[in-house]
Scaffold this motif. Structure first.
Motif, mmCIF file in Angstrom:
data_model
loop_
_atom_site.group_PDB
_atom_site.id
_atom_site.type_symbol
_atom_site.label_atom_id
_atom_site.label_comp_id
_atom_site.label_asym_id
_atom_site.label_seq_id
_atom_site.Cartn_x
_atom_site.Cartn_y
_atom_site.Cartn_z
ATOM 1 N N PRO A 467 7.513 15.424 14.887
ATOM 2 C CA PRO A 467 6.551 15.245 13.792
ATOM 3 C C PRO A 467 5.882 16.555 13.366
ATOM 4 N N GLY A 468 5.708 16.708 12.073
ATOM 5 C CA GLY A 468 4.952 17.826 11.514
ATOM 6 C C GLY A 468 5.447 19.171 11.982
ATOM 7 N N SER A 469 4.500 20.025 12.377
ATOM 8 C CA SER A 469 4.842 21.370 12.828
ATOM 9 C C SER A 469 4.803 21.492 14.346
ATOM 10 N N GLU A 470 4.712 20.374 15.037
ATOM 11 C CA GLU A 470 4.697 20.435 16.497
ATOM 12 C C GLU A 470 6.042 20.929 17.017
ATOM 13 N N MET A 471 6.029 21.412 18.277
ATOM 14 C CA MET A 471 7.232 21.998 18.851
ATOM 15 C C MET A 471 7.493 21.451 20.253
ATOM 16 N N LEU A 604 17.374 27.331 17.657
ATOM 17 C CA LEU A 604 16.299 26.343 17.761
ATOM 18 C C LEU A 604 14.942 27.015 17.893
ATOM 19 N N ALA A 605 14.899 28.168 18.573
ATOM 20 C CA ALA A 605 13.646 28.917 18.683
ATOM 21 C C ALA A 605 13.283 29.580 17.359
ATOM 22 N N ILE A 610 11.742 24.663 19.113
ATOM 23 C CA ILE A 610 11.203 24.907 20.447
ATOM 24 C C ILE A 610 10.232 26.079 20.354
ATOM 25 N N ASP A 611 9.235 26.080 21.234
ATOM 26 C CA ASP A 611 8.093 26.971 21.007
ATOM 27 C C ASP A 611 8.311 28.409 21.454
#
Length: 984
Positions: A467-471, A604-605, A610-611
C-alpha cells in the motif's frame, strides 16, 4: 550458498516469459529502452481487499475488569464461599480482587518466587472443596528445568484476612516429578472430592517424547493423576484411591488415572455431568481435546491424536482411545481447554463446552450428548493469547490473555448493518487494470523466483503490491511486510501441452497480510477467461482434458483442486514462515531483459519496493531445478526447498522430522538412513533416503505414486516426472552408507533386477512376460524398477503395454498406485477420487439391492474378502451382519473413507519383518515364545517362527485401505450405504 546472482547461470530468469506485460510497468525497462535506474514505483491505492468473505461469528470478547492487567498471567479461579477471584502470574505472583467490574486494583496474595528459593514458574492454583472450613489451597510450581523433582504440587493454608494471603510456612509437598518443557500442571478437584493433576511428557518440543513416557505408566509423566488429599499413607501426604485403574498392575504408579498425553494444557469438570475434559497440545500436525475416562490411553507418542507419529513404539497396558475432537494445525496450534458453561449471562450457550487456542485466538464450542459431539462450531476469532479459562462462583466464565495480561469474557457479536464488501470477483480486488490480459494496476509489481514449485503442469505469473509508499524490510530469514501487502499468483495450463497459444488461466491465488496473519483466498477462472470468482472456503475442483503427447492415448484427464482456505494455511502459516517464495533465497536471480541481465534484488531496491539494497555477501540463492547443465545435487536441494521444506521442518506440520531446507547440511537433515516414521510401504530396510539406492528411499517412492501416501500431500495431484527423475538421480549419486549394503535388501533387489531382465527379453511369448511380471511385482522395490523402466521407455512396446495392464490392476495398492498414470484416459474410471463430498453422497437415495451387488461383486472394492454378513464373506475384519443397528449412514461412510480413524483393538494391524527381509502385515491371531500367527488382508493365516522375526510392531493403520471407494461413483457408494443400513 554465498553467491551473487551473476555467479550462477541457473538463476537467470527470462522475465518476459514468466510474467509478461512488462512494458506497462515502471519497474522494468522494455527491450528498446536503456536499462537505466528505474523510476520509483507508483503508489498502489486501489486495494479493495478488506474484511472477510465469511459471515461474522456469533461472539466477540470484551474486558471483564477494564482496570486490571497482569504480567504473563496463567491461571484464573475463584475460592469457594468468597467473592474474590484469583489470578496466577507465570513468574510467581498470585493476586486476588473483589468480583466487581469496576474494581481498580488487585491485592498480592503471595510472591512464590521470593518466598520459596528456586521457584521459576507457577502454573496453577485451586481450592479444596471445603476451603471455607480448612482454608487449604493447592499450587503447582516449577523449579529448575531438567530436575527429576523440579515440578511440585504443594498444599498451602490461606489466611482468612481481607485481603487473604498464603502462609508459605504451611507448605506441604504432595507430589514431584521431572520438570521440562511439557509440565501440564493443571489442578482440579473432581466431583468425587479427589484432586486431579495433569502432567506432560517432560520434554521439549523435539524430539517427540524423549523420555518415552507417553505409554509408560511406571512414572507420573504424560498422565492425569488422581489422589485423595484428605488421607495420608505411611510415606505420602496423600492416599492413592483404591479404585484407580493401575493400583494392582505390577510396576505401575497407582496415582495414574489416564495417560498417553503430550502436554495437557488445562482441564475441567462439567459441574452437572462430571465429564472430565482435557486439552492436549499436539506436536507437528494436530491439537486434541479428550473426554478422559478411567484408565484411558490417549495415544502419545505412538499417535498424535488419531494419526501415527511413532507407530513402532511400545504401547501401554490399555487400548488407545481416539480424541473426542482434533484440530489440524491449519486452524489451531496450541489448544487450551476451557469449561462447560452453566452461567446465566449467555443462556443460549448453557451446556456448551467452550475451549480456545493460544496461537490463533479462536474459540470453539460444542455440546456432548449421548456420547457424541453435536453443534460443534467456531464461536469467536480473537487476537488473544488464550492461556486459561475460569469461572466465578456464579458460573460466569472468563478467559485470560497471557500476553496482554487482561481478563476477557464472551459477548454477543452485533451483526453488521452493512453487507460484506469483500471482492467476490478478481476484477473487484483492485489488483488488475485488465484482468483478462493480467495487466496489473500501477504499483502492482511482477516478480520472478529462482526455483519454481511443481504445480501440476501449470505455469505461474507472480505479482506483489504494497500500500502507498510503504516498503518491505528485508531481513536475514523472513522479510517484514507492511500491513495490507498482497502477493498474487495466477496459474495457467496449456490445453495442448507445450503450446502457449492454447494457454488458459485456471486460478489466481492471493495472500493478504493483515498485519498479523497471511490470509489466503483463491479465485477460479471462468471458461470464457473473462474473470475469476472467489472459491468457497472449503475449496472446489474442476476437470480438464489436456492434449499431451507424453500421456497414454495422447490425452491427459486432469482434476484440478482449488484449495480451500484451511488447505492453503497448511503451507502458509506461522511455522513455515510465510510467504514461502518472497525472500532473498528465491528472489536472488537475474532478470533477462533484452540483451542484459538485471539483478532483481537491486531493481526492487531501486524502485523503493524494499527499503534498502541487500549486501551481496548476504545474498543466498537457489539453483533452478530444471537447469539440466547445472550439477545434480544443488538442483535436487533446490527442488526440496521449493516443494517440501515448508512442511518438513520443525513445527511446520510435517510429522516426518526431516529438515529439507537447502541451507541445512545434508548430514543434519534427518533424511539419510532415517527410519520412516509414517510407514515403509513394504520396502525392506527402508529409509527416508537410503544413500545410493532410490528403491529403498521412501521419499522417492512417495513422489512416484498416486493415491494415499503420495507427496506432496497438498497442492498437487499429478506426478512430476522431471522432478522424480532429478531426485532419483541425486539419490543414485549419494555415497553409499553402511545401511546401503543390507544383505537382505540387496537380495531382494537382485531378484527384482533379474526379473526385469527376463521381462526385457520376454517379447517372444506372453506367458514368459506374465511370469516375469509376477516376480517383479511381488515387491514394492520391483514395482519401482518397473515404473522407472516404463518412464524411461526401455521396454519393448508390447511388453510395456502388458506390464501396465497388469501392474495397474495389482491387488497391492502400494504397487498399483505407481502405475495408474500410465493408463490411457479412456481406461480410467470416472470416480470419486481423493476428495469426497460426504454431504452429497448422504443426500442421494440409495438402493439396497444394488448395494448388495457392490458389496459382494464389484471388482476393486472386495468388501466380502474381509467382512462377513451372515454366512457369506470372510471374517478378516469386523462382522457386519447387524451393522445397521450400531452405526448411522454418516458413521458408516466415515469408517469407509477413514478406516484408520477408529480401530477396535482386535483389528489392529501388525507389521512383521523377518530376518531374511520378508515384510508381512495382518491381524495378530496369536503370539508366544515359539511363533507368531498373523491373518493377512486376504484371509491367509501365516505362522512365523520366533527365531525368524526381525521385528513385530503394531501399526495405527487399518487393513482396510484408505479411500477404498474412490474408484466408485457417488451413486454406488450411496447404494452400498443403503445396503449396510438395512443390516439390522
Amino acid at each position: 550458498m554465498d553467491r551473487t546472482p551473476r555467479e550462477s547461470a541457473a538463476t537467470v530468469v527470462r522475465w518476459g516469459l514468466v510474467v509478461g506485460m512488462l512494458s506497462t510497468l515502471p519497474i522494468y525497462a522494455s527491450a528498446e529502452q536503456p536499462l537505466a535506474k528505474s523510476e520509483p514505483r507508483a503508489a498502489w491505492t486501489t486495494s479493495q481487499i478488506s474484511g472477510s468473505p465469511e459471515p461474522p461469528l456469533p461472539y466477540t470478547t470484551e474486558r471483564a475488569f477494564p482496570s486490571l492487567s497482569f504480567n504473563r498471567c496463567l491461571d484464573i479461579t475463584a475460592a469457594p464461599g468468597s467473592d474474590r477471584i484469583f489470578v496466577v502470574e507465570e513468574r510467581g505472583k498470585v493476586f486476588s480482587f473483589p468480583n466487581r467490574s469496576d474494581v481498580e486494583s488487585a491485592d498480592l496474595v503471595i510472591d512464590l518466587a521470593k518466598a520459596i528459593p528456586g521457584v521459576s514458574r507457577v502454573y496453577s492454583l485451586t481450592f479444596h472443596p471445603d476451603f471455607e472450613t480448612n482454608r487449604y489451597c493447592y499450587v503447582c510450581y516449577i523449579k529448575k528445568v531438567g530436575e527429576p523433582d523440579g515440578t511440585h504440587v504443594a498444599r498451602f493454608k490461606m489466611t482468612d484476612a481481607d485481603p487473604p494471603t498464603i502462609d508459605v510456612a504451611s507448605e506441604t509437598t504432595l507430589l514431584t516429578w521431572l520438570s521440562g518443557g511439557h509440565n501440564g500442571c493443571c489442578l482440579k478437584f473432581g466431583p468425587d472430592g479427589c484432586l486431579y493433576i495433569s502432567t506432560g511428557d517432560g520434554g521439549p518440543a523435539n524430539p517427540p517424547d524423549p523420555e518415552h513416557a507417553g505409554q509408560d505408566v511406571s512414572n507420573l509423566l504424560s498422565s492425569i493423576l488422581r489422589i485423595d488429599v484428605d488421607q495420608q499413607s505411611a510415606d505420602q501426604n496423600y492416599q492413592i484411591p483404591p479404585d484407580n485403574p493401575f493400583v494392582d498392575l505390577a510396576g505401575a504408579r497407582g496415582e495414574v488415572w489416564a495417560y498417553g498425553l503430550r502436554n495437557p494444557w488445562r482441564m475441567s469438570f462439567d459441574s452437572e455431568t462430571g465429564d472430565l475434559w482435557v486439552g492436549d497440545v499436539g506436536w507437528e500436525l494436530w491439537e486434541m481435546l479428550n473426554r478422559v475416562e478411567r484408565g484411558g490411553n490417549y495415544g502419545w507418542s505412538v499417535l498424535e491424536g488419531s494419526h501415527p507419529s511413532n507407530p513402532e513404539r511400545k504401547r501401554g497396558p490399555t487400548p488407545i482411545l481416539p480424541p473426542t475432537i482434533e484440530h489440524s494445525h491449519t486452524e489451531s496450534s496450541s489448544i487450551t481447554d476451557g469449561l462447560t458453561y452453566h452461567g446465566s449471562r449467555l443462556p443460549e450457550l448453557r451446556g456448551t463446552h467452550i475451549y480456545g487456542d493460544y496461537d490463533t485466538g479462536k474459540i470453539w464450542g460444542f455440546r456432548y450428548e449421548a456420547g457424541q459431539v453435536v453443534e460443534h462450531r467456531e464461536l469467536a476469532d480473537t487476537t488473544h493469547r488464550i492461556v486459561s479459562f475460569g469461572e466465578d462462583n456464579n458460573n460466569a466464565m472468563y478467559l485470560l490473555d497471557h500476553t496482554a495480561g487482561t481478563i476477557q469474557r464472551l459477548v454477543a457479536n452485533r451483526p453488521s448493518e452493512q453487507p460484506s464488501r469483500f471482492p467476490r470477483k478478481l476484477s473487484e480486488t483492485g489488483l488488475f487494470d485488465s484482468v483478462v490480459d493480467q495487466t496489473p494496476m500501477p504499483g502492482v509489481i511482477p516478480y520472478a523466483i529462482s526455483a519454481q514449485p511443481w504445480a501440476d503442469h501449470a505455469v505461474a505469473q507472480r505479482f506483489v503490491a504494497v500500500p502507498g509508499s510503504e516498503m518491505i524490510e528485508p531481513k536475514p530469514k523472513t522479510w517484514a511486510f507492511p500491513s495490507g501487502t498482497v502477493l498474487v499468483k495466477t496459474l495457467s495450463l496449456d490445453m495442448e501441452q507445450g503450446n502457449p497459444a492454447t494457454r488458459q488461466h485456471v486460478e489466481t491465488q492471493i495472500l493478504h497480510y493483515d498485519g498479523i496473519d497471511w490470509l489466503p483466498y483463491t479465485y477460479a477462472w471462468n471458461q470464457q477467461q473473462t474473470d475469476a470468482t472467489l472459491v468457497p472456503s472449503d475449496g472446489d475442483q474442476r476437470a480438464f482434458e489436456i492434449v499431451d503427447a507424453a500421456s497414454p492415448g495422447g490425452l491427459r484427464n486432469q482434476t484440478w483442486r482449488f484449495a480451500g482456505r484451511a488447505e492453503c494455511q497448511r503451507c502458509h502459516n506461522s511455522w513455515s514462515g510465510p510467504p514461502l517464495g518472497f525472500n532473498t533465497l528465491q528472489l536472488n536471480c537475474d532478470l533477462d531483459i533484452g540483451d542484459a541481465h538485471v539483478s532483481q534484488l537491486d531493481r526492487l531496491a531501486e524502485i523503493g519496493l524494499i527499503d534498502k539494497p541487500i549486501d551481496p555477501k548476504d545474498r543466498e540463492s537457489l539453483v533452478d531445478p530444471s537447469d539440466t547443465p547445472a550439477e545434480t545435487a544443488p538442483r535436487a536441494r533446490a527442488y526440496l526447498q521449493a516443494n517440501c521444506a515448508h512442511c518438513h521442518r520443525q513445527h511446520a506440520g510435517g510429522a516426518v522430522l526431516s529438515k529439507m531446507h537447502s541451507d541445512v547440511p545434508l548430514s543434519e537433515t534427518n533424511m539419510l538412513d532415517a527410519r520412516p516414521s509414517q510407514g515403509t510401504f513394504g520396502i525392506h530396510s527402508a529409509h527416508v533416503i537410503t544413500p545410493g539406492d532410490p528403491l529403498r528411499s521412501v521419499l522417492w517412492y512417495r513422489m512416484a505414486k498416486l493415491g494415499s501416501g503420495r507427496m506432496p500431500y497438498i497442492g498437487s495431484s499429478e506426478v512430476d516426472v522431471a522432478g522424480l527423475a532429478l531426485i532419483g538421480d541425486w539419490i543414485d549419486q549419494l555415497p553409499p552408507s553402511e545401511s546401503s549394503s543390507d544383505p537382505a535388501a540387496i537380495r531382494r533387489q537382485s531378484d527384482a533386477l533379474a526379473a526385469l531382465a527376463e521381462l526385457e527379453q520376454s517379447a517372444e511369448t506372453e506367458t514368459d512376460a506374465e511370469a516375469s511380471l509376477e516376480k517383479l511385482l511381488s515387491t514394492t522395490e520391483g514395482g519401482l524398477l518397473l515404473m522407472r523402466s516404463l518412464q524411461q521407455k526401455s521396454l519393448p512396446e508390447a511388453v510395456a503395454s502388458l506390464a501396465i495392464a497388469r501392474a495397474a490392476k495389482h491387488p497391492n495398492a502400494g504397487i498399483r498406485d505407481l502405475f495408474e498414470r500410465f493408463l490411457p484416459a479412456d481406461q480410467r474410471v470416472e470416480r470419486l477420487g481423493n476428495v469426497v463430498a460426504t454431504d452429497q453422497i448422504l443426500a442421494l437415495s440409495g438402493d439396497a439391492d444394488r448395494g448388495r451387488l457392490v458389496f459382494f461383486e464389484t471388482a476393486g472394492v472386495s468388501c466380502k474378502n474381509c467382512h462377513r454378513i451372515g454366512e457369506a464373506g470372510t471374517a478378516v475384519g469386523p462382522d457386519l451382519t447387524a451393522i445397521g443397528k450400531k452405526l448411522s449412514a454418516a458413521e458408516l461412510l466415515e469408517s469407509i473413507l477413514e478406516p484408520s480413524k477408529r480401530i477396535d483393538a482386535p483389528y489392529l494391524t501388525y507389521l512383521l519383518e523377518t530376518i531374511d527381509g520378508r515384510v508381512l502385515s495382518g491381524l495378530l491371531v496369536g503370539k508366544d515364545d515359539n511363533q507368531v500367527t498373523l491373518r493377512e488382508a486376504t484371509g491367509t493365516v501365516v505362522v512365523v517362527a520366533a527365531d525368524d522375526i526381525e521385528q513385530l510392531v503394531p501399526q495405527r493403520k487399518s487393513l482396510m485401505p484408505e479411500l477404498l471407494v474412490r474408484d466408485l461413483t457417488s451413486q454406488q457408494v450411496a447404494d452400498l450405504l443403503s445396503y449396510l443400513i438395512s443390516l439390522k
